[in-house]
Design a protein around this motif. Sequence first.
Motif, PDB file in Angstrom:
ATOM      1  N   LYS A 103      13.654   4.989  -5.684  1.00 17.89           N
ATOM      2  CA  LYS A 103      13.411   6.430  -5.818  1.00 17.89           C
ATOM      3  C   LYS A 103      13.107   7.057  -4.461  1.00 17.89           C
ATOM      4  O   LYS A 103      13.615   8.134  -4.129  1.00 17.89           O
ATOM      5  CB  LYS A 103      12.239   6.668  -6.772  1.00 17.89           C
ATOM      6  N   ALA A 104      12.261   6.388  -3.670  1.00 14.04           N
ATOM      7  CA  ALA A 104      11.892   6.921  -2.359  1.00 14.04           C
ATOM      8  C   ALA A 104      13.115   7.027  -1.456  1.00 14.04           C
ATOM      9  O   ALA A 104      13.284   8.015  -0.729  1.00 14.04           O
ATOM     10  CB  ALA A 104      10.833   6.029  -1.713  1.00 14.04           C
ATOM     11  N   ARG A 144       4.686  -0.645  -5.889  1.00 14.69           N
ATOM     12  CA  ARG A 144       5.581  -0.963  -7.007  1.00 14.69           C
ATOM     13  C   ARG A 144       7.028  -0.904  -6.503  1.00 14.69           C
ATOM     14  O   ARG A 144       7.744   0.056  -6.778  1.00 14.69           O
ATOM     15  CB  ARG A 144       5.378   0.029  -8.153  1.00 14.69           C
ATOM     16  N   PRO A 145       7.459  -1.926  -5.747  1.00 14.17           N
ATOM     17  CA  PRO A 145       8.806  -1.874  -5.142  1.00 14.17           C
ATOM     18  C   PRO A 145       9.916  -1.757  -6.166  1.00 14.17           C
ATOM     19  O   PRO A 145      10.937  -1.094  -5.924  1.00 14.17           O
ATOM     20  CB  PRO A 145       8.891  -3.192  -4.367  1.00 14.17           C
ATOM     21  N   GLU A 146       9.741  -2.375  -7.337  1.00 13.23           N
ATOM     22  CA  GLU A 146      10.791  -2.355  -8.352  1.00 13.23           C
ATOM     23  C   GLU A 146      10.986  -0.962  -8.944  1.00 13.23           C
ATOM     24  O   GLU A 146      12.056  -0.638  -9.465  1.00 13.23           O
ATOM     25  CB  GLU A 146      10.475  -3.365  -9.468  1.00 13.23           C
ATOM     26  N   LYS A 147       9.976  -0.090  -8.855  1.00  8.29           N
ATOM     27  CA  LYS A 147      10.057   1.264  -9.412  1.00  8.29           C
ATOM     28  C   LYS A 147      10.193   2.339  -8.340  1.00  8.29           C
ATOM     29  O   LYS A 147      10.951   3.292  -8.505  1.00  8.29           O
ATOM     30  CB  LYS A 147       8.824   1.555 -10.273  1.00  8.29           C
ATOM     31  N   GLU A 187       0.792  -1.225   0.000  1.00  7.73           N
ATOM     32  CA  GLU A 187       0.000   0.000   0.000  1.00  7.73           C
ATOM     33  C   GLU A 187       0.826   1.278   0.000  1.00  7.73           C
ATOM     34  O   GLU A 187       0.265   2.379  -0.024  1.00  7.73           O
ATOM     35  CB  GLU A 187      -0.942   0.003   1.203  1.00  7.73           C
ATOM     36  N   LEU A 188       2.148   1.178   0.019  1.00  3.62           N
ATOM     37  CA  LEU A 188       2.968   2.387   0.066  1.00  3.62           C
ATOM     38  C   LEU A 188       3.193   2.967  -1.329  1.00  3.62           C
ATOM     39  O   LEU A 188       3.557   2.254  -2.261  1.00  3.62           O
ATOM     40  CB  LEU A 188       4.332   2.086   0.709  1.00  3.62           C
ATOM     41  N   SER A 189       2.996   4.283  -1.435  1.00  2.00           N
ATOM     42  CA  SER A 189       3.272   4.984  -2.688  1.00  2.00           C
ATOM     43  C   SER A 189       4.652   5.623  -2.613  1.00  2.00           C
ATOM     44  O   SER A 189       5.310   5.600  -1.565  1.00  2.00           O
ATOM     45  CB  SER A 189       2.217   6.070  -2.917  1.00  2.00           C
ATOM     46  N   HIS A 224      13.109  -2.763   5.484  1.00  2.27           N
ATOM     47  CA  HIS A 224      12.101  -3.719   5.947  1.00  2.27           C
ATOM     48  C   HIS A 224      10.720  -3.436   5.348  1.00  2.27           C
ATOM     49  O   HIS A 224       9.855  -4.315   5.334  1.00  2.27           O
ATOM     50  CB  HIS A 224      12.005  -3.686   7.477  1.00  2.27           C
ATOM     51  N   LEU A 225      10.512  -2.227   4.872  1.00  2.43           N
ATOM     52  CA  LEU A 225       9.216  -1.852   4.317  1.00  2.43           C
ATOM     53  C   LEU A 225       9.153  -2.022   2.803  1.00  2.43           C
ATOM     54  O   LEU A 225       8.141  -1.712   2.185  1.00  2.43           O
ATOM     55  CB  LEU A 225       8.898  -0.386   4.678  1.00  2.43           C
TER      56      LEU A 225
END
Length: 412
Positions: free
Chosen positions: A219-220, A212-215, A7-9, A205-206
């Motif tokens: 970046k974050a 979209r973890p791969e994208k 659910e994280l953006s 850990h998050l």
Amino acid sequence: MNELKKELSLLQGIGLLATSLLGTGVFAVPAIVAQIAGQDGLWAWSILLILVFPIAIIFAELGKHYPNAGGVAYFISKAFNPHLGRVTSWSFLSVIPFGLPASLYIATGFFSSLLELSPVAELLIQIVTLLLIWVIGLFGAGASGWIQSIITLLIIALVLAICFSSSPSVLTVEWPNITDVKIMPIISALAVMFWCFVGLEAFVHLSTEFKRPEKDFAKALILGLILAGFVYWACTAAVIFLAPNSTIATAALPQIIETLFGKQALWIFCLIGYLACFASINIYCQSFARLVWAQAEIDYPSSPFAKLSRRYTPVNALSLVVLLSLFFLLLIYFFTIPLNSMLEYANGVFVLIYLLAMISAIKLLQAKLRILAIVCTLICIGLLFVIGYKSLYAIGIFILFWLVAKKVIPNK
């Protein structure tokens, strides 16, 4: 389905990392840097970012290619073996006895400076803080992401208000000529400043909870790092420009706030300072909970700590982390352990975890990234020597878990 909710953006991820990096340091470390290095401290933040960036890139690549709630422990398991990963996992939790109580103590310090609270009142605020973190954890990483994004915006708004309310603007402060910069004060300042960027390992850990973890994960991480670096630099510039004679680190920014906006504005500063500390403590508690859940799912899949709630959050694991934090908080309260000692012991754990992550990256990553991981490994080894004998706590805990883990945890 026993999986964490995705659910994280990107925006939430930036907010989570930025507040975890800013945490307790943003309202004290800039003044310490100004005291140690003076105007040369403006260059010190640029140098530190150059040193931290390789480590951040390695964490970003690991999190992007191997997203898992186990974080560094999972990387170690993947690179070497489950036993070493298991030992790393539980060693990471050894920061709880010192790191979390220290952060809670600093958080309540903002209220104490205004209200002159008794030690018992401070303890009650710390307990309530832990309870709030537990409640937020019931709603998943998305809730933490939005809350910490708002806190990030408040910190940035405060820093920008300081920058543009002075005449001329703090942002126009004159940098010293690079040829005139003194090396030894810079090195002394860097030894303190590095801890402002402890938090990268918790953020990993998050990674599995990004949509979209791969994208978005990498970046974050990078954007959050840059944002935190700017805030630290701006606060240092403000102290150099507006409070050059301040001798108490934690008093410099309050002095600036009172000078620019009046005494009544100190309440706003106090609130934002507490929220910044709260955000840092929150991300560590949530990360520890995911670490406990991930390891329990491997070693004891039938235990309560391997279960997720209806919202797909590790509530039982979070409850354990909060209860452990409360236990050590009370222990430190009654035995009065100095804050500096708590931070130094906790820092040794963090550097050891960074070192293990970089070692795993040497095996997991390829080509130029592997060379970068080798460089980062050498940096982390150097930092262990900088910490000195206090790092023996982390090393000792790691060895202890290594010796007993095979006897108390079933083989797979």
